[in-house]
Each structure stands twice: as structure tokens, then as C-alpha cells.
Scaffold this motif. Structure first.
Motif, PDB file in Angstrom:
ATOM      1  N   LEU A 176       0.569  -1.159  -0.021  1.00 27.77           N
ATOM      2  CA  LEU A 176       0.131  -0.113   0.046  1.00 27.77           C
ATOM      3  C   LEU A 176       0.820   1.338   0.014  1.00 27.77           C
ATOM      4  CD1 LEU A 176      -2.827  -0.957   2.455  1.00 27.77           C
ATOM      5  CD2 LEU A 176      -3.247  -0.639   0.107  1.00 27.77           C
ATOM      6  N   VAL A 177       1.839   1.073   0.752  1.00 29.99           N
ATOM      7  CA  VAL A 177       2.838   2.421   0.603  1.00 29.99           C
ATOM      8  C   VAL A 177       3.808   2.262  -0.739  1.00 29.99           C
ATOM      9  CG1 VAL A 177       4.742   3.368   1.947  1.00 29.99           C
ATOM     10  CG2 VAL A 177       2.953   2.521   3.198  1.00 29.99           C
ATOM     11  N   GLY A 178       4.065   1.440  -1.108  1.00 27.88           N
ATOM     12  CA  GLY A 178       4.940   1.479  -2.563  1.00 27.88           C
ATOM     13  C   GLY A 178       6.341   0.738  -2.283  1.00 27.88           C
ATOM     14  N   PRO A 179       7.153   0.754  -3.312  1.00 25.65           N
ATOM     15  CA  PRO A 179       8.451   0.263  -3.174  1.00 25.65           C
ATOM     16  C   PRO A 179       9.407   1.093  -2.491  1.00 25.65           C
ATOM     17  CG  PRO A 179       8.158   0.794  -5.346  1.00 25.65           C
ATOM     18  CD  PRO A 179       6.898   0.989  -4.562  1.00 25.65           C
ATOM     19  N   VAL A 180       9.200   1.262  -1.309  1.00 26.29           N
ATOM     20  CA  VAL A 180      10.031   2.316  -0.457  1.00 26.29           C
ATOM     21  C   VAL A 180      11.554   1.462  -0.234  1.00 26.29           C
ATOM     22  CG1 VAL A 180      10.434   3.293   1.762  1.00 26.29           C
ATOM     23  CG2 VAL A 180       8.431   3.323   0.521  1.00 26.29           C
ATOM     24  N   THR A 181      12.596   2.337  -0.289  1.00 26.66           N
ATOM     25  CA  THR A 181      14.014   1.917  -0.154  1.00 26.66           C
ATOM     26  C   THR A 181      14.634   2.342   1.236  1.00 26.66           C
ATOM     27  OG1 THR A 181      14.837   3.280  -1.451  1.00 26.66           O
ATOM     28  CG2 THR A 181      14.251   1.390  -2.501  1.00 26.66           C
ATOM     29  N   ASP A 182      13.902   3.592   1.644  1.00 31.85           N
ATOM     30  CA  ASP A 182      14.569   4.361   2.805  1.00 31.85           C
ATOM     31  C   ASP A 182      13.747   4.111   4.041  1.00 31.85           C
ATOM     32  OD1 ASP A 182      15.710   5.994   4.515  1.00 31.85           O
ATOM     33  OD2 ASP A 182      15.102   7.847   3.331  1.00 31.85           O
ATOM     34  N   SER A 183      14.218   3.294   4.777  1.00 28.65           N
ATOM     35  CA  SER A 183      13.550   3.000   6.159  1.00 28.65           C
ATOM     36  C   SER A 183      12.824   4.298   6.794  1.00 28.65           C
ATOM     37  CB  SER A 183      14.308   2.045   7.083  1.00 28.65           C
ATOM     38  OG  SER A 183      15.519   2.818   7.534  1.00 28.65           O
ATOM     39  N   ALA A 184      13.900   5.059   6.809  1.00 27.95           N
ATOM     40  CA  ALA A 184      13.523   6.439   7.307  1.00 27.95           C
ATOM     41  C   ALA A 184      12.141   6.992   7.022  1.00 27.95           C
ATOM     42  CB  ALA A 184      14.444   7.544   7.107  1.00 27.95           C
ATOM     43  N   TYR A 185      11.762   6.615   5.809  1.00 27.16           N
ATOM     44  CA  TYR A 185      10.494   7.286   5.204  1.00 27.16           C
ATOM     45  C   TYR A 185       9.397   6.577   6.134  1.00 27.16           C
ATOM     46  CZ  TYR A 185       6.713   8.614   2.060  1.00 27.16           C
ATOM     47  OH  TYR A 185       5.646   9.052   1.388  1.00 27.16           O
ATOM     48  N   TYR A 186       9.430   5.349   6.419  1.00 28.23           N
ATOM     49  CA  TYR A 186       8.503   4.609   7.168  1.00 28.23           C
ATOM     50  C   TYR A 186       8.375   5.482   8.640  1.00 28.23           C
ATOM     51  CZ  TYR A 186       6.802   0.820   4.640  1.00 28.23           C
ATOM     52  OH  TYR A 186       5.781   0.023   3.342  1.00 28.23           O
TER      53      TYR A 186
END
Length: 472
Positions: A203-213
Motif C-alpha cells: 500500500l505504501v509502495g516500493p520504499v527503499t528508505d526505512s526513514a520514510y516509514y
């Protein structure tokens, strides 16, 4: 008299500015605390959601009620167990809830004259929806003595805050999808990934940066804070804020990568078991009070009952309420008035969903005894000096074996004293049904043509995604 009890699901204490966080996540909650009392060291004795709320509404821990596991078909709460909304309705309060815990277990709807199930077309419930359902009810019943339970889920995964809330917590110059950033790899390759893939990663997408979560979590808290401000403004508009005992609590916190837990609420570590607890009651609770001692969620029921007894002379249409027999909680009023530091010298903790473990938390130490680590790698015993090591990184169990032995013995004696010869419900859960969340992963893997053992040997995201895709 009006009582509004508010569950802020998955809200971690250390992520609020009132608890020392440096980012502006909670300006209105801070305002409420400044008008009342903030409990600095409040704990969820049983986690996660199902067992935490059962304890709150009974004033009894899981070992007393027998409800120790989340999502277990073995769990049952007899109707003979005193239940807060039922007690208040019998005493003359109009009782209501905007909540969806009834989806978990039937007992969460007990005692309400009005129960509005907030569940919608998906599992994510916006605080706006809770307010839209609650505000007309409050207005219609503003002349009555009422008890209202509100359950906000905004801080729970999936983290989907409105886009305009994110920039305050995530540097606009960073790219959350930068392929060069590898900080999400451990989360994507964790054995729990199949469970989370569908209901929050995709649902959030292919995030690579854990800080974004982490930033999304902060943004969700700020969004929740604004919904609470809307509620407060509504109470002021109706002229009932001064007559309302307002209680805010987190049912459990959230781990944000600590201890190999990725944006979830398992493990008896501080991020998950240390929760916010704030109360406001103008003219009764002193403004700006901070309680430093240990308290726990089961203290809320006897606190509410004592609050009503205090008001009873001026509310003659309310029947008096006495504390049920066998409560584990104690009233918070002595601590609010300054006659006590807290309600306990130590808190016993328990979980039985992703993992099965028990712990003891004193003013200085945390000792954890793990019986089944589920999809995690855990030593059987962990001991932390929370003064020297608040992040719980240095396990002292092998360095201080006598102290670890002492704590383990204390846990054993506590369990025996609570059970009084009855079967241990955690042992029954493990023997008869296993960990509930492990079973969910096994079902997901099975549908993808993989076994638990295969996944444990090689938990790579791409392997699961390929297997899952081949099933469609």
C-alpha cells in the motif's frame, strides 16, 4: 458527568513531544496534558490490541481473565467477568462506543446501549470517520451522564497519512524510492514479511528508505492529533468540556526497526510496552501534573470508578459503584493527588501473538523470558539496565546470572499466584494451537506453495513474491 475514554491504537509514548520527542507530532495532546495529568511511565501489561483492551475494560491482567493471546480461537471471556461499560450502564450512564473491536471478539460490544461499528470497506479507519460518527451522538446526548469509548487507528499500519502531513517529518530533498538506499532490505527479507506484504508494504509502495516509514508514522500521529483537537473543539462548542473526564491511552506502542521488529507491535521492549496515558478533568485534576512512577492500563477501571464515586453526591441519579473483586489494577487517584509515585513497584508484562514471552519491568531493570520466539531470533533470557541502556541493546543475562535467576523466579511465582492452580493459558495456546500470527504466515505461505521451514531457511522477498504471483 461525562466520561470519554479514548484508545489511540499503536501510539508509542516516546514519539510524543510530551514524552521528550523533538519533532512536533502532538501539540494538542501536549495541551491536554498541560491541562491535566501525564503519566510518564505507563505500561501495557498485555499486548497487543485484543488482550490490552480486555485488561482495560476488566481491570484484570490476562492471567486473571485467561485472555492472553491476540486472535486466538481459544480465548473466551465469561459474561460473569465484570465489564466496565456494563457496570456504568447499570449505574445509570448512557453508554456508547465508536469502535470495531467487535470484529475481534464479541465481548467488546458488551454493556453499550449504542455501539457504532467503525469498520469500513478496508481495514484502515480514518480518524475523520470516528469523529463523524461520534460528534452527532455527543451532541444528541450532551445533557445526559454518559460514557463514550472512541477508538482511533491512525497510528496503526498501513501508514497512509494525507500527503501534506509528510514534509514536516521527511526531508523533501530525500527520495524514499532511491534504489541506492538499502536500509529496507532487512525488513523485506524478514520471516514476517509475508504477513505484512499485502496490508502495508504494497500500500505504501516500493520504499527503499526505512526513514520514510518512520516519517509516515510521525505524520500519522500528527494527523491523529488534529482529529483530537477537532473532538476537543466540539466539546467546547457544546459547553461540556468542563464536565468531561477525558482519558487518552495507547493500547500498545510500535517498534520502528528496533530489535528486528519492523513497524509492528510485538516484543516486550520499551517501544511497544511503554504507552502514553493522559487524563484531563477541569477542576478535579490539577493542571500540568506529571506522575513519575510505574502505572499500568488495568489501573484505568478502578480510576474511573473512583472518579464517579467522587462526583456521586452531585449526581444523585447515578447508582454508586464499588470495585469488583479480584482487580489487578489500582486507582490512579493517589498518584494524581500526589500521595503516591505510581501504583506499582514493578510491572509484569506478557505477549502471545508473534512471540510468547513474559517479562518484569522495575524502575531500573527489564527481564524478558521468551518461550517461543516465532519468526524472530531471541535468546531465552534477556536482562537490561534501563538506566544505563534505555535502548535495551546490551543483554546482561549472562553477565548477571544471579539477578536474571532472581527475576525468572519472580515471574514463575507471580504466574503461579495468579493462576491459583488453573491451567496456564499461554501454555495451552502454544500446545493446542501455536502462536496465532505464525499460523497466519503459514496460511499465506501455503497459498503461495511454500512451507514455513522453506521460508525460514531462505526468507527472501523476491522468492515469496514470485511464489505468490504464480498462485494468481
Amino acid at each position: 458527568m461525562k466520561i470519554i475514554l479514548i484508545s489511540l491504537d499503536t501510539l508509542r509514548a516516546s514519539r510524543l513531544t510530551g514524552y521528550g520527542y523533538t519533532k512536533p507530532t502532538s501539540p494538542h495532546m501536549d495541551r491536554i496534558a498541560a491541562q491535566g495529568v501525564l503519566f510518564e511511565r505507563a505500561y501495557a501489561a498485555d499486548i497487543p490490541t485484543e488482550v490490552a483492551h480486555t485488561g482495560i475494560f476488566t481491570g484484570k491482567i490476562g492471567l486473571t481473565t485467561g485472555v492472553v493471546s491476540h486472535g486466538s480461537e481459544l480465548a473466551h471471556l465469561p459474561k460473569s467477568v465484570p465489564w466496565l461499560p456494563t457496570m456504568l450502564r447499570s449505574a445509570g450512564f448512557t453508554t456508547s462506543a465508536v469502535d470495531n473491536l467487535y470484529q475481534l471478539k464479541e465481548w467488546f460490544a458488551r454493556g453499550y446501549r449504542y455501539y457504532t461499528n467503525s469498520v469500513g470497506g478496508n481495514r484502515w479507519i480514518d480518524g475523520v470517520t470516528v469523529n463523524e460518527l461520534a460528534f452527532p451522538w455527543i451532541e444528541a446526548h450532551r445533557e445526559e451522564n454518559f460514557f463514550l469509548f472512541l477508538h482511533y487507528w491512525d497510528a496503526h499500519t498501513p501508514y497512509l497519512p494525507p500527503a501534506d502531513y509528510i514534509p514536516e517529518f521527511y526531508d523533501s530533498g530525500r527520495d524514499p524510492y532511491d534504489p541506492a538506499n538499502r536500509s529496507m532490505e532487512r525488513a523485506y527479507n524478514h520471516p514476517a514479511y509475508p504477513f505484512f506484504k499485502h496490508h502495508h508494504y504494497d500500500l505504501v509502495g516500493p520504499v527503499t528508505d526505512s526513514a520514510y516509514y518512520d516519517a509516515l508514522y510521525d505524520a500519522e500521529i500528527r494527523y491523529l492529533d488534529d482529529r483530537l483537537k477537532e473532538l476537543d473543539d466540539h466539546l467546547e462548542k457544546l459547553g461540556i468540556a468542563e464536565d468531561t473526564l477525558l482519558i487518552l491511552f495507547g493500547d500498545h506502542g510500535e517498534s520502528l526497526t528496533e530489535h528486528d521488529i519492523y513497524w509492528d507491535h510485538c516484543g516486550l521492549y520499551e517501544p511497544t510496552v511503554h504507552v502514553p496515558l493522559i487524563m484531563r478533568w477541569p477542576g478535579r485534576i490539577p493542571s500540568g501534573k506529571r506522575v513519575h512512577g510505574l502505572v499500568q492500563q488495568v489501573d484505568l477501571l478502578p480510576t474511573v470508578l473512583e472518579s464517579i464515586r467522587q462526583e456521586h453526591p452531585s449526581h444523585i441519579n447515578l447508582a454508586p459503584l464499588t470495585d469488583p473483586i479480584g482487580l489487578d489494577g489500582k486507582s490512579l487517584w493517589p498518584a494524581i493527588r500526589g500521595g503516591a509515585e505510581g501504583t506499582a513497584e514493578k510491572i509484569f508484562l506478557s505477549e502471545c501473538a508473534w512471540q510468547a514471552a513474559r517479562a518484569i519491568r522495575t524502575s531500573r531493570y527489564k527481564f524478558i523470558r521468551t518461550y517461543d520466539s516465532g519468526p524472530f531470533t531471541r535468546p531465552p533470557r534477556e536482562l537490561y539496565d534501563l538506566i544505563a541502556d534505555p535502548a535495551e541493546k546490551d543483554n546482561l543475562a549472562d553477565q548477571l546470572p544471579e539477578l536474571a535467576d532472581q527475576f525468572e523466579q519472580e515471574i514463575g511465582e507471580w504466574v503461579s499466584s495468579k493462576l491459583g492452580g488453573r491451567e496456564d493459558p499461554m501454555i495451552r495456546q502454544l500446545v493446542e494451537a501455536g502462536l496465532p500470527f505464525r499460523r497466519r504466515i503459514e496460511q499465506i505461505l501455503s497459498a503461495s506453495g511454500m512451507s514455513w521451514d522453506e521460508w525460514q531457511r531462505d526468507p527472501r522477498r523476491e522468492r515469496f513474491d514470485q511464489a505468490a504471483s504464480s498462485c494468481h
